[in-house]
Enzyme design. Structure first.
Site, PDB file in Angstrom:
ATOM      1  N   ARG A  56       0.945  -1.181   0.088  1.00  0.00           N
ATOM      2  CA  ARG A  56      -0.042  -0.224  -0.005  1.00  0.00           C
ATOM      3  C   ARG A  56       0.782   1.209  -0.031  1.00  0.00           C
ATOM      4  O   ARG A  56       1.746   1.230   0.788  1.00  0.00           O
ATOM      5  CB  ARG A  56      -0.779  -0.056   1.260  1.00  0.00           C
ATOM      6  CG  ARG A  56      -1.708   1.325   1.470  1.00  0.00           C
ATOM      7  CD  ARG A  56      -2.655   1.077   2.527  1.00  0.00           C
ATOM      8  NE  ARG A  56      -2.012   1.185   3.743  1.00  0.00           N
ATOM      9  CZ  ARG A  56      -2.783   1.326   4.802  1.00  0.00           C
ATOM     10  NH1 ARG A  56      -4.107   0.805   4.855  1.00  0.00           N
ATOM     11  NH2 ARG A  56      -2.268   1.229   6.084  1.00  0.00           N
ATOM     12  N   ASN A  65     -11.669  -1.441   8.325  1.00  0.00           N
ATOM     13  CA  ASN A  65     -11.321  -0.665   9.657  1.00  0.00           C
ATOM     14  C   ASN A  65     -11.876   0.934   9.373  1.00  0.00           C
ATOM     15  O   ASN A  65     -12.638   1.630  10.297  1.00  0.00           O
ATOM     16  CB  ASN A  65      -9.833  -0.617   9.971  1.00  0.00           C
ATOM     17  CG  ASN A  65      -9.378  -2.024  10.288  1.00  0.00           C
ATOM     18  OD1 ASN A  65      -9.974  -2.982  10.400  1.00  0.00           O
ATOM     19  ND2 ASN A  65      -8.184  -2.011  10.334  1.00  0.00           N
ATOM     20  N   ASP A  66     -11.599   1.368   8.216  1.00  0.00           N
ATOM     21  CA  ASP A  66     -12.006   2.759   7.936  1.00  0.00           C
ATOM     22  C   ASP A  66     -13.528   2.462   7.322  1.00  0.00           C
ATOM     23  O   ASP A  66     -14.132   3.624   7.468  1.00  0.00           O
ATOM     24  CB  ASP A  66     -10.916   3.250   6.896  1.00  0.00           C
ATOM     25  CG  ASP A  66      -9.921   4.066   7.715  1.00  0.00           C
ATOM     26  OD1 ASP A  66     -10.142   4.549   8.662  1.00  0.00           O
ATOM     27  OD2 ASP A  66      -8.689   3.866   7.323  1.00  0.00           O
ATOM     28  N   CYS A 116      -8.682  -6.557   3.769  1.00  0.00           N
ATOM     29  CA  CYS A 116      -7.409  -6.531   4.602  1.00  0.00           C
ATOM     30  C   CYS A 116      -7.800  -5.940   5.922  1.00  0.00           C
ATOM     31  O   CYS A 116      -7.094  -5.488   6.782  1.00  0.00           O
ATOM     32  CB  CYS A 116      -6.379  -5.809   4.033  1.00  0.00           C
ATOM     33  SG  CYS A 116      -6.577  -4.260   3.282  1.00  0.00           S
TER      34      CYS A 116
HETATM   35  C1  PEP Z   1      -8.431  -0.614   6.974  1.00  0.00           C
HETATM   36  O1  PEP Z   1      -8.842   0.663   6.868  1.00  0.00           O
HETATM   37  O2  PEP Z   1      -9.318  -1.397   7.140  1.00  0.00           O
HETATM   38  C2  PEP Z   1      -7.282  -0.841   6.746  1.00  0.00           C
HETATM   39  C3  PEP Z   1      -6.658  -2.219   6.611  1.00  0.00           C
HETATM   40  O3  PEP Z   1      -6.198   0.165   6.836  1.00  0.00           O
HETATM   41  P1  PEP Z   1      -5.629   0.908   8.077  1.00  0.00           P
HETATM   42  O4  PEP Z   1      -6.115   0.000   9.436  1.00  0.00           O
HETATM   43  O5  PEP Z   1      -4.323   0.842   8.144  1.00  0.00           O
HETATM   44  O6  PEP Z   1      -6.192   2.190   8.129  1.00  0.00           O
HETATM   45 MG    MG Z   2      -7.336   2.363   6.358  1.00  0.00          MG
END
Ligand code: PEP
Ligand code: MG
Length: 569
Positions: free
Chosen positions: A329, A452-453, A500
């Protein structure tokens, strides 16, 4: 019971070894003349450098390049002509070697620790560690050698110093407790990489413990039990053994393929933040890397990593993964991920502000350096893929691709090889991206859903705010519909779709994700085997029924309750 931050999961039981600052008082040392003091300082510095280089070598092999570089940084500082000159000047003016070393080091420690910057604070801690060990050498004081710690030692320290990392081996260290540090601190990352249970940030730690006391550390919950009674000790020992047994049982999944009960195959990848984690991912049976969070390469330093440094890191990861797919990423800075030297302006709403791809598309020098490094690394093993974070607009993907094309042309002109067909994927982690998934699927080579986001932005609930943690739920119909919609859009366009975010390893959600048609699950290294086991338990008929029933509920609680009843096996 003491409470701190659960930084590395697992139960550790053992006897406490308090590592407190030693009395390194040198006021009684007599000045023996400039020549003699200078010779003493040089002898100690030579010994220090020799020992530290050996430590760095061991740490590089066992833990990773970055930890080893911290130790080598101490050697470089001690050999820095300016630092040596400052110490020699003090010796010439009548200071003993100890005083010269101490005064100069303290000056730098003060300078760095007064700066409001986590990296500089870390630098101060590194110099403090060097100062202590040099004074130990000069005063012939005993240094703490954790390699000699008996089996079952619970290390209790103010913080983990770089030199302590050498002795941290799970064969003899059963847990770590510190007074400072949080979930993302260096100590936490280290403890997790070494799989040693750790609780960090316990306030007034040394007022509440003593050397030799028995302690139970629950690194999952962030709890420390000192002097437990027999009954409690027995219960935790049982729990610990059960955890170990479960871990062993999972080991049979290490060399298995990731398949559901009908024999359908899935890709099971790992999320990593460093080269050493790639090694752990491979050892834990990951079939690739689904998310390499490159912002970690930019943290704990004073300037951005160069193209060559990044190239070496990306190449190292893809070499370790032995030809398996590695999704890297691009820099996801901003929001909760602050990097001081990038001098990003303070914003009222950093999560909704200038971050990730938005930053990279403006700071094209930073972005192009990374893209060139990624392209160069893609030529070595041909398994590197690029993933763009926080995309909300098709134009962002096009702009990133245009910059990638520029980098390709530059490399071509220089005769530097790269993979002409390198894939560019999009992280699906904003409601905007989800709603235009059909349009993005036409521009992207693959999708990876960042739950997550995606949960945070869909629910308008800060992922780090405990007050509204009830709202931050991936079980919410809005989030689940969004995930399902993204997967369908990818399928329609014929591009692979992975996940992810943390949800990919949630046993309650796995049957739903299987039913939605997710192709790839990317989970933390420690969850790989467990996820493979969970996936293996489901038939398509079962998951489709779960999808039908779960998606008919109206609230996150209802969905979660239903899945608790039907999803766990
Ligand atoms: C997400 O946002 O789900 C992610 C995998 O990225 P990060 O947790 O690094 O923001
Ligand atoms: Mg994220």
């Amino acid at each position: 019971m003491l409470y701190g931050v659960g930084a590395s999961a697992g139960i550790g039981i053992g006897k406490i070894l308090c590592i407190q600052e030693q009395n390194l008082d040198y006021t009684a040392v007599e000045y023996q003349g400039a020549k003699a003091e200078s010779a003493r300082l040089k002898a100690a510095a030579d010994a220090f450098c020799e020992i530290t280089e050996r430590m760095a070598q061991d740490v590089r092999e066992r833990i990773g390049q970055k930890e080893s570089e911290i130790l080598m940084g101490q050697v470089m500082m001690l050999q820095d002509p300016l630092v040596t000159e400052q110490m020699e000047e003090m010796i010439a003016a009548g200071s003993c070697a100890e005083a010269a070393l101490d005064t100069i080091c303290q000056g730098y420690i003060e300078l760095f620790s007064n700066l409001d910057d986590e990296l500089m604070q870390q630098r101060a801690a590194d110099i403090q560690d060097m100062r202590t060990r040099m004074l130990q050498l000069l005063l012939h004081a005993q240094s703490i050698d954790l390699t000699l710690a008996p089996k079952g030692t619970v290390v209790a320290a103010k913080d983990l110093t770089p030199s302590m990392t050498v002795g941290l081996k799970k064969e003899n260290i059963s847990a770590i407790v510190t007074q400072v540090g949080g979930k993302t601190s260096h100590a936490a990352i280290l403890a997790r990489a070494l799989e040693i249970p750790a609780v960090l940030g316990v306030a007034n730690l040394f007022e509440q413990i003593e050397n030799g006391q028995t302690a139970i550390i629950d690194g999952g919950k962030g709890e420390v039990l000192v002097c437990p009674d027999e009954k409690t000790l027995g219960e935790y020992t049982k729990q610990q053994q059960e955890q170990w047994r479960q871990k062993e049982l999972l080991f049979i999944y290490r060399d298995k393929q990731t398949q559901d009960a009908d024999g359908r195959s899935y890709d099971l990848y790992a999320n990593i933040g460093s080269v050493s984690e790639a090694q752990a991912a491979l050892e834990n049976g990951a079939e690739g890397i689904g998310l390499f969070r490159t912002e970690f390469l930019f943290m704990n330093r004073s300037s951005a990593p160069t193209e060559q440094e990044q190239f070496e890191t990306y190449t190292a990861v893809s070499r370790i993964m032995q030809g398996k797919e590695v999704i890297i990423r691009t820099l996801d800075v901003g929001g909760d991920k602050e990097i001081a030297y990038l001098n990003m302006p303070k914003e009222q709403n950093p999560f909704l502000g200038w971050r990730a791809i938005r930053y990279c598309l403006e700071q094209t020098d930073v972005f192009k350096t990374q893209l060139r490094a990624l392209l160069r690394a893609s030529a070595v093993n041909g398994n590197v893929k690029i993933m763009l974070p926080l995309v909300t607009d098709v134009q962002e993907v096009r702009a990133a691709k245009a910059l990638l094309e520029q980098c390709k042309q530059e490399l071509k002109a220089q005769g530097i090889p790269y993979d002409e067909d390198i894939s560019v994927g999009v992280m699906m982690e904003t409601p905007a991206a989800a709603l235009i998934a059909d349009l993005l699927a036409k521009e992207a080579d693959f999708f990876s859903i960042g739950t997550n986001d995606l949960t945070q932005y869909t629910m308008a609930a800060d992922r780090g705010n405990a007050k509204i943690k009830g709202l931050y739920s991936t079980f919410h119909p809005a989030v689940l519909r969004s995930i399902s919609h993204i997967i369908k859009a990818a399928k329609r366009e014929g591009i692979p779709v992975g996940m992810c975010g943390e949800a990919a390893a949630d046993p309650l959600l796995i049957p739903l994700l299987l039913a939605f048609g997710l192709d790839e699950f990317s989970v933390s290294v420690s969850s790989v085997l467990q996820t493979r086991k969970w996936i293996s338990g489901w038939t398509q008929r079962q998951t489709e029924q779960i999808e039908r029933e779960a998606m008919a509920f109206s609230t996150a609680n209802e969905v979660e309750e239903y899945l608790m009843k039907h999803s766990v096996r």
